[in-house]
Enzyme design. Structure first.
Site, PDB file in Angstrom:
ATOM      1  N   CYS A   1       0.828  -1.207   0.000  1.00  0.00           N
ATOM      2  CA  CYS A   1       0.000   0.000   0.000  1.00  0.00           C
ATOM      3  C   CYS A   1       0.858   1.250   0.000  1.00  0.00           C
ATOM      4  CB  CYS A   1      -0.972  -0.009   1.168  1.00  0.00           C
ATOM      5  SG  CYS A   1      -0.222  -0.043   2.796  1.00  0.00           S
TER       6      CYS A   1
ATOM      7  N   GLU B   1       4.651   1.089   0.845  1.00  0.00           N
ATOM      8  CA  GLU B   1       5.999   0.737   1.230  1.00  0.00           C
ATOM      9  C   GLU B   1       6.991   1.116   0.137  1.00  0.00           C
ATOM     10  OE1 GLU B   1       3.299  -0.992   1.768  1.00  0.00           O
ATOM     11  OE2 GLU B   1       3.439  -2.297   3.506  1.00  0.00           O
TER      12      GLU B   1
END
Lengths: 86, 904
Positions: free
Chosen positions: B508, B510
């Protein structure tokens, strides 16, 4: 006795565990409904190499190529190289 | 009549569902922009919307059967053979109307168990599963109609379908073999073996106590051991699968019998190359089975158009089974296939496709120029890609899938950023990718827009339009900050500025290391980006900061469960500094023991369960002959320490500092008493409701805590550009980010801080007592890592952004700020400009991530009351977009309660 329902039929396009599409009509159908255009789908239950375990429901033995392996009657065998229809 | 929390807040001058900067129109405001997908896609989407997450045993059956035939074989060969057999036997499934095909299994939303990773979570229910499967034989599938709510989740069994982990449906006929297969892995799975050895870590009992009291959300090595990384499609796109096999065969000849100076693992290269060949053969057979199936479908199809489409699918698949793709659609099909193959190899969430606008650009450019494809046809394919990605499920336990992921699998796309030479990387294909995000608005793929000052204005304007469709993306990530993080953290592994520019979002949010590779197509060279790092969001998973603070306040004991988590500190905590130091001490203890135990889990994973297929795709495994487990990837310092509940903890520390230490209004004991008694409210567990909205005062309340509660609610809060609270955030971030770098992963690399909440703010909040910022027991923490707690950001979005950007975001892998804006606040082209200026302002301040929910809160409330009317409503939570009906009520309530900006 062979259950001539959609989920056992090549005329069925599965959407999920409960329903799918009738390939002939394009309509949505329940997986467990009778398929009027039933075409047997290769599954272990129809294979000569498969022996149903009478004591353990839902399990059996596959004896393909001389070895014995755990198997289960409901598994699709479309891609199985050892499928030998009864 | 007992008062609700909402009423109490209002009395204290606070407000859930606070409207900032104006008043929302009385009438429900719909989305300003509504686009539609191509008819073909809408039709396929209808199937998706009506499909349940479904699972069967095909893959695990064949994997297990093959694996146990090779006792004492070299582990990597054994693993590759099991994978090959499993891939070779997957039943192909092609839906009428789809142009690109292949899927994880034989359902629209298919996934399957991997008992070699973990079997415990469903074996725990063995007896009840089996008995229920037997007795349910006569029930009717008509019960299915009860499951309109909850989207595609199967929260309970019905008819001949069994619910597993509250999400997946499995046919009752499959349950006996599910359990038999699981039994074969008892004591051998990564979960079981890992646990056997992690128990040897001193203080293992502290880890157990941490997990039982929900200080930490879940283990790392056997849950989702890979993911939150960027896929790399380069090698198959450049060489084709036959080309890779040829390279591997040549390399085998070069390395056979040679250590080449590496006495530890030099010899392993031979087995690794052999394993690569075996794994590719499995994937090739899988592709071939689909090609044969398409041929079979074409032969029996009466409709000429559909027949041709099946024939074309077959031709493409037969080609890419062996060769470098020739056309855009072949290249697209190939990357879809690789993506799914990687996901089938392991339990993975967060395998990001990365910057596919640049990966696929060579074919796009040449096909457009040659007239082989139109932009509209490309858009249609991009729309189908969104459907494919949204259909990806990941089979894991309820805690992981529900409590953390909200069912999301995070196949994020990145756009924007800069190229190898530091100039804008935006191309025409990326415009179409962003456009498809609006024309086929679905949760996947999330779009991460790498914000850079060089981005074209019309590209940003298009992004604003897509945001206005209400889909919750693109999210904006700061390209400069990410590059700085790359250099800071991966510099010692050889990361250069040029290579840092290839980064992309994995999972999401990183920030993941990548690299450029030269792709050749028809004599022209292109440099394409792709992932070059190990999984991220692995190592020390979510530690609830408010829970650690709670343990400080109660001398190491979890009051909710009575478990002693940490050794008592026995300090009087007479100053705020002493309190803060003890908080850090408990944090260090938690991180230390979690790092050691999870290192062991991952080490067990890499010994028997290493990625073979994914490794061959990631630089530089093919060159070095070492796979992921032997540091074959270019970047290996990807393990992290994850925090959760950041803002709730900062607010709590601010309230303690103000009311207990600075103003001395309350004693430490009075504060403890109020928390233990939940400020005079019933507990969430008592009333069986965990959302902010539903909390109730005790009927016999003496108002003993009311004044204190008001003052806690009105104590300084993060998000208002108030240095009193923000300084605590600054101090924490400076310490936390530096401390995380002192922790060593199993790959002997430093970890880093990761600051995302996913859905943990709901689940972890439910296990945490009231906090001194006024939040009540059992209710959610503030969303993300830098979103304000609902109703507490009173000074507008720029003040919130000033608070958020008080620290240097390049010290951390990420930070997360979500803002809810009413559609009327950004209406029209002028509104779009304001939205972009807001983003630009935050990025210039040094913020890393910001994203917007453009939605009228009244819509959310109506959707909660009438979910059947909102099957396609999407919202942004933490770092992901998800269907409203597929997220839990706690998180829904937090979203409704969040401050709504009426003007920007």
């Amino acid at each position: 006795m062979e259950e001539k329902i959609y989920r056992n039929s090549l005329n069925f396009v599965p959407v999920d565990v409960a329903k799918g599409i009738d390939r002939s009509t394009g309509k949505r159908v329940n997986a467990d409904d009778i398929d009027p255009n039933y075409e047997r789908m290769p599954k272990c239950m129809h294979c000569k190499n498969f022996t149903l375990n009478e004591e353990k429901i839902g399990l059996g033995i596959c004896s393909m190529m001389g070895k014995e392996h755990l198997a289960y009657p409901d598994m699709a065998a479309i891609t199985c190289e050892g499928y030998d229809e009864k | 009549m007992a008062k609700s929390f909402k009423e109490m807040l209002a009395e204290s001058g606070q407000e859930l569902e606070f409207q900032s900067g104006g008043k929302a129109p009385d009438k429900l405001t719909p989305r300003e922009i509504i686009w539609e997908a191509h008819p073909r896609i809408e039709k396929l989407k209808e199937i998706y919307m009506d499909s349940l997450s479904s699972t069967n045993n095909e893959f695990p059956y064949w994997y297990t059967r093959e694996y146990f035939q090779h006792d004492n074989e070299i582990p990597v060969i054994r693993r590759a053979k099991a994978l090959k057999t499993a891939f070779s036997h997957l039943t192909p499934l092609i839906y009428p109307g789809e142009l690109m095909t292949m899927r994880k299994g034989s359902f629209f939303r298919a996934s399957f168990p991997m008992p070699w990773l973990s079997e415990g979570f469903y074996m725990a229910n063995e007896s009840s599963f089996y008995q229920e499967a037997l007795k349910r034989g006569s029930a009717s599938v008509d019960e299915h109609s009860e499951f309109g709510q909850g989207g595609g989740n199967v929260p309970k069994s019905f008819g001949k379908v069994m619910s597993i982990a509250g999400k997946f449906g499995m046919r009752q006929e499959e349950i006996p073999v599910l359990l038999e297969l699981a039994k074969k892995w008892e004591g051998k799975s990564v979960d079981d073996l890992g646990n056997k050895y992690e128990r040897m870590v001193p203080d293992y009992d502290v880890k157990e106590a941490i997990m039982r009291s929900v200080v930490c959300m879940f283990d790392s090595g056997f849950t989702l051991p890979q993911g939150r990384e960027v896929a790399n499609y380069y090698y198959p796109l450049e060489y084709g699968f036959e080309g890779i096999k040829k390279i591997a065969r040549e390399k085998k000849s070069e390395v056979a019998g040679k250590a080449d100076g590496d006495g530890m693992v030099g010899m392993n290269r031979l087995y690794n190359y052999e394993a690569v060949i075996i794994a590719i053969e499995g994937v090739q057979k899988w592709i071939n089975n689909y090609a044969e199936h398409a041929t079979w479908l074409a032969a029996r199809e009466k409709d000429a158009t559909q027949k041709k489409e099946y024939q074309d699918i077959a031709e493409r698949l037969f080609w890419i089974e062996k060769n470098q793709p020739r056309t855009f659609i072949e290249a697209f099909q190939m990357i879809e296939t690789i993506h799914l193959a990687i996901l089938n190899e392991d339990a993975i969430s967060g395998l990001s496709a990365g910057r596919i606008g640049q990966v696929l650009y060579p074919w796009f450019e040449q096909d457009i120029e040659a007239g082989r494809i139109t932009e509209d046809e490309v858009l249609e394919l991009l729309e189908q890609d969104r459907l494919i990605k949204t259909s990806i499920d990941c089979f894991a336990s309820v805690g992981v899938v529900g409590g953390v992921l909200s069912g999301n699998t995070f196949n994020t796309l990145s756009v924007g950023g800069v190229n190898k030479h530091g100039k804008t990387a935006v191309n025409k294909l990326e415009y179409l990718i962003v456009k498809a995000g609006g024309t086929n608005a679905m949760p996947q793929s999330n779009i991460a827009l790498h914000y850079d000052e060089t981005l074209p204005d019309d590209f940003l304007a298009l992004a604003a339009d897509v945001i206005k469709t209400g889909c919750g993306y693109p999210a904006f990530m700061n390209n400069d900050i990410a590059e700085q993080f790359m250099i800071n953290h991966y510099g010692h592994e050889g990361m250069t500025i040029e290579e840092a520019r290839s980064w992309a979002i994995g999972g999401c949010l990183e920030t993941s290391p990548s690299c450029w590779k030269p792709l050749h197509l028809n004599g022209k060279e292109y440099f394409i980006p792709g992932g070059a790092g190990q999984p991220t969001s692995v190592g020390v998973h979510f530690i609830a900061m408010p829970k650690v603070l709670e343990l400080v306040l109660f001398n190491g004991v979890d009051k909710r469960s009575g478990i002693k988590v940490f050794e008592p500190h026995n300090k009087k905590l007479e100053t705020f500094a002493e309190l803060f130091e003890q908080f850090k001490a408990y944090w260090e203890k938690a991180v230390d023991v979690l790092a050691l135990t999870n290192n062991i889990q991952h080490d067990v994973w890499r010994k028997n369960n290493m990625a073979v297929f994914q490794s061959l795709t990631k630089p530089d495994c093919l060159d070095s002959g070492h796979l992921i487990n032997e540091l074959g990837y270019r970047y290996n310092a990807t393990f992290n320490v994850e925090s959760a509940g950041n803002v709730t903890c900062i607010n709590t520390l601010a309230a303690l500092k103000k009311l207990v230490y600075d103003d001395k209004k309350y004693t430490f004991e009075e504060m403890q008493d109020a928390i233990e008694n939940n400020f005079g409210f019933k507990t969430a567990h008592e009333i069986g409701k965990f959302s902010l909205m539903d909390q109730e005062k005790k009927d016999d309340a003496t108002k003993k805590y009311d004044k204190m509660h008001f003052e806690c609610l009105n104590a300084p809060k993060y998000g208002n550009d108030d240095f009193y609270a923000d300084e605590i955030l600054l101090d924490w971030e400076n310490w936390f980010c530096e401390h995380s770098e002192t922790i060593e992963s199993l790959y002997a690399e430093p970890m880093y801080s990761c600051q995302i909440s996913v859905s943990t703010h709901g689940a972890m909040g439910s296990a945490t007592l009231a906090t001194f910022d006024g939040r009540l027991q059992g209710t959610t923490f503030a969303d993300a890592s830098l979103s304000a707690y609902p109703g507490t950001d009173k000074n507008g979005p720029f003040a919130l952004m000033n608070s958020a950007a008080i620290w240097d975001h390049s010290m951390s892998q990420n930070s997360q700020l979500n803002i809810k804006v009413h559609p009327s606040a950004i209406k029209g082209p002028e509104g779009s400009k304001k939205l972009i200026e807001l983003v630009r302002g935050y990025m210039r301040k040094g913020g890393f991530h910001v994203q917007f929910n453009i939605v009228d809160s009244k819509v959310l409330k109506d959707a909660q009351a009438n979910p059947q009317n909102y099957r396609d409503l999407m919202v942004r939570v933490a770092g992901f977009t998800q269907y409203w009906v597929e997220i839990g009520k706690q998180v829904q309530d937090e979203l409704i309660a969040r401050t709504e900006y009426e003007s920007v």
